[in-house]
Enzyme design. Structure first.
Site, short mmCIF file in Angstrom:
data_model
loop_
_atom_site.label_atom_id
_atom_site.label_comp_id
_atom_site.label_asym_id
_atom_site.label_seq_id
_atom_site.Cartn_x
_atom_site.Cartn_y
_atom_site.Cartn_z
N CYS A 76 54.67 33.93 32.09
CA CYS A 76 54.78 34.42 33.48
C CYS A 76 53.52 34.05 34.25
CB CYS A 76 54.97 35.93 33.48
SG CYS A 76 54.93 36.62 35.14
N CYS A 82 49.47 41.07 37.54
CA CYS A 82 50.46 42.14 37.38
C CYS A 82 49.95 43.18 36.40
CB CYS A 82 51.79 41.57 36.92
SG CYS A 82 52.97 42.80 36.34
N CYS A 166 60.97 39.15 37.02
CA CYS A 166 60.12 39.57 35.89
C CYS A 166 60.77 39.08 34.60
CB CYS A 166 60.01 41.09 35.90
SG CYS A 166 59.33 41.74 34.37
N GLN A 289 66.38 54.30 26.13
CA GLN A 289 65.38 53.32 25.71
C GLN A 289 65.61 51.98 26.41
OE1 GLN A 289 62.69 53.65 24.12
NE2 GLN A 289 62.82 55.28 22.63
N TYR A 318 63.97 67.04 22.20
CA TYR A 318 63.74 65.98 23.20
C TYR A 318 64.84 64.93 23.03
CZ TYR A 318 59.01 67.98 22.75
OH TYR A 318 57.94 68.81 22.64
N ASP A 400 61.21 63.71 19.40
CA ASP A 400 60.98 62.42 20.08
C ASP A 400 60.40 62.73 21.47
OD1 ASP A 400 60.98 59.87 21.06
OD2 ASP A 400 63.15 59.59 21.01
N CYS A 427 56.09 57.69 21.22
CA CYS A 427 55.77 56.51 22.04
C CYS A 427 54.28 56.46 22.30
CB CYS A 427 56.56 56.53 23.34
SG CYS A 427 56.40 58.06 24.25
#
Ligand code: SAH
Length: 475
Positions: A76, A82, A166, A289, A318, A400, A427
């Site tokens: 990119c 970015c 993108c 996700q 969650y 989660d 995460c």
């Protein structure tokens, strides 16, 4: 040493946000560490000192003197300004190593685990490292010349650099964005301005079902209705796969993207998609996700770590739209899900029905209040029925949480409920490490941990950990 000095650095490490780290002087513990954005491990660079702290500093990359053998050509052209793909100049193999190290370092530094006690399995890498995202959120504004644009804000500025293609997203994004911008131009619809709070269109959310090929567009607006919406809808619905068009109201100042209310403009209020044979309905506000191919791997790993035989009662905290719950329910006796967003709980219930899965139940609320409240009430009233059902003493608890991790109140309740196994999906391996430390101090042992790369080119990584209850633990 002072600001603006030019220095030569050998980049020997990378920080959690992907910046290269080089030490000035001898490479020993006394060397002053510099963070250099866009430099990668193995580079030798010329850099300019921008900021100095006591033991470290920040320097700007001026020139790569000797490129790292791990360097690859970024695909990119905007990857540097970015900043969304911090690892794009690093080979994919090295990106995976970076992520594994990040998990291990957090477990050691924050979790207090010793390297030898970390039962790490090799990270699950992705086949497709570009065009994997099923979701895009483009801010709408004006570029330097005042022209309407959608893309990203150049760092430390309020001008948008137009990028509608993108490389992480699907090709449909470009067509949707062109349609929205053309319509705004034609009907003089103003983009939202962060500084003044004026203007209407803030962001455009696009979701694409990789399996279903259904497309969702949601305009996030600083108002309650969209003027001249008819021609916009007319043009958007011509795009192949268009299934749902809506607006989301966000009149708050600040950088939170979505507001709480969605009004449907055309078509369905959700799109469908499926992962591993389970169908899901997804609304604009629900979490889903972003990398569907790797999500299948992630959920497969959760199922493996849960080690179900069909007899177990499971809590899935969650739970979002019930994705993991429904995966688990196929192999468990009963699954209870808890989620804070009402629309997601509604989606979760519909998803269970659609898939004819009846051994799940979903509760709306905060995991850290629902579970403790349920536990203490059930205990006080000695509800033997629930007890028999195993709600109070589930064999497995899956969590989660978002990046901030689980609160201590929740972890305390989990420890008191004493499930045989806890499967922690995270995460953010920093908060994971903190929470694992807590649980390991309350009778649990870390059995397995494994990264799954859902965010190729970026610095984030999902981690799944399996904990088991040590024997002879008193409550
Ligand atoms: N397991 C799901 C969702 C994970 S994302 C999946 O894989 O799709 C984390 C979810 O936690 C989001 O749906 C978010 O809305 C929800 N959430 C955030 N804070 C929460 C809280 N305090 N209690 C319960 N759910 C929460």
């Amino acid at each position: 040493m002072k600001k603006n000095d030019e220095i030569v650095l050998e980049i020997t490490d990378m920080g959690v946000d992907g910046a290269g780290i080089g030490k000035l002087g001898k490479i020993d513990s006394m060397g002053m560490a510099f963070f250099v954005k866009d430099a990668v491990i193995g580079d030798t660079v010329l850099a300019k000192v921008m900021k100095l702290k006591k033991t470290y500093g920040y320097a700007k990359l001026l020139k790569i003197i000797d490129p790292s053998p791990y360097r690859v050509e970024p695909q990119c052209p905007f990857h540097r300004p970015c900043g969304g793909c911090q690892l794009q100049a690093l080979s994919y193999e090295k990106q995976l190593e970076f992520k594994e190290n990040k998990i291990r370092n957090n477990l050691m530094r924050i979790g207090g685990f010793e390297a030898k006690d970390i039962p790490m399995e090799p990270i699950v890498g992705a086949k497709n490292t570009y065009h994997y995202r099923n979701k895009a959120q483009f801010p709408v504004g004006r570029d330097k010349t005042g022209k309407l644009a959608a893309g990203f804000y150049a760092m430390r500025t309020h001008s948008l650099i137009p990028v509608e293609n993108c490389l992480l997203g699907v090709p449909q994004n470009q067509l949707v964005m062109k349609t929205v911008l053309d319509w705004m131009e034609r009907y003089k619809i103003q983009p939202y301005e962060e500084q003044t709070g004026a203007g209407l269109v803030r962001h455009v959310l696009i979701r694409y079902g990789f399996f279903s090929r259904q497309l969702m567009v949601c305009l996030i607006i600083n108002g309650h209705s969209l003027p001249n919406s008819k021609p916009l809808i007319q043009n958007l619905k011509e795009i192949e796969g268009m299934t749902s068009i809506s607006i989301n109201v966000n009149e708050q100042r600040g950088n939170v993207i979505m507001g709480d209310t969605v009004h449907n403009l055309w078509g369905s209020d959700h799109i469908e998609d499926s992962i591993g044979g389970v169908k899901f309905q997804i609304s604009p506000l629900s979490f889903y996700q972003v990398n569907p191919e790797q999500t299948k791997e992630l959920y497969g790993l959760v199922l493996e770590y849960a080690g179900l035989t069909g007899k177990e009662t499971v809590w899935d905290l969650y739970c979002g739209i019930g994705t993991i719950s429904l995966f688990l329910a196929q192999k468990a006796k009963k699954v209870y899900g808890v989620e804070i967003i009402p629309q997601a709980v509604a989606d979760a219930k519909r998803n269970a029905e659609q898939n004819h899965i009846s051994n799940v139940e979903f509760f709306l609320g905060k995991a850290e209040t629902v579970l403790p409240q349920f536990y203490s009430q059930a205990f006080e009233s000695e509800k033997s029925i629930e007890n028999e059902q195993g709600m109070l003493h589930p064999q497995i608890i899956v969590v989660d949480p978002p990046r901030k991790g689980c609160g201590e109140e929740l972890l305390d309740t989990i420890a008191r409920m004493q499930p045989q196994r806890v499967v922690y999906v995270s995460c953010d391996s920093a908060t994971l490490a903190r929470d694992l430390k807590y649980l390991c101090g309350r009778g649990y042992r870390l059995e397995k941990v494994r990264g799954v790369d859902l965010f190729c080119q970026g610095v984030h990584v999902e981690t799944v950990a399996q904990l088991s209850l040590k024997k002879n633990v008193c409550k």
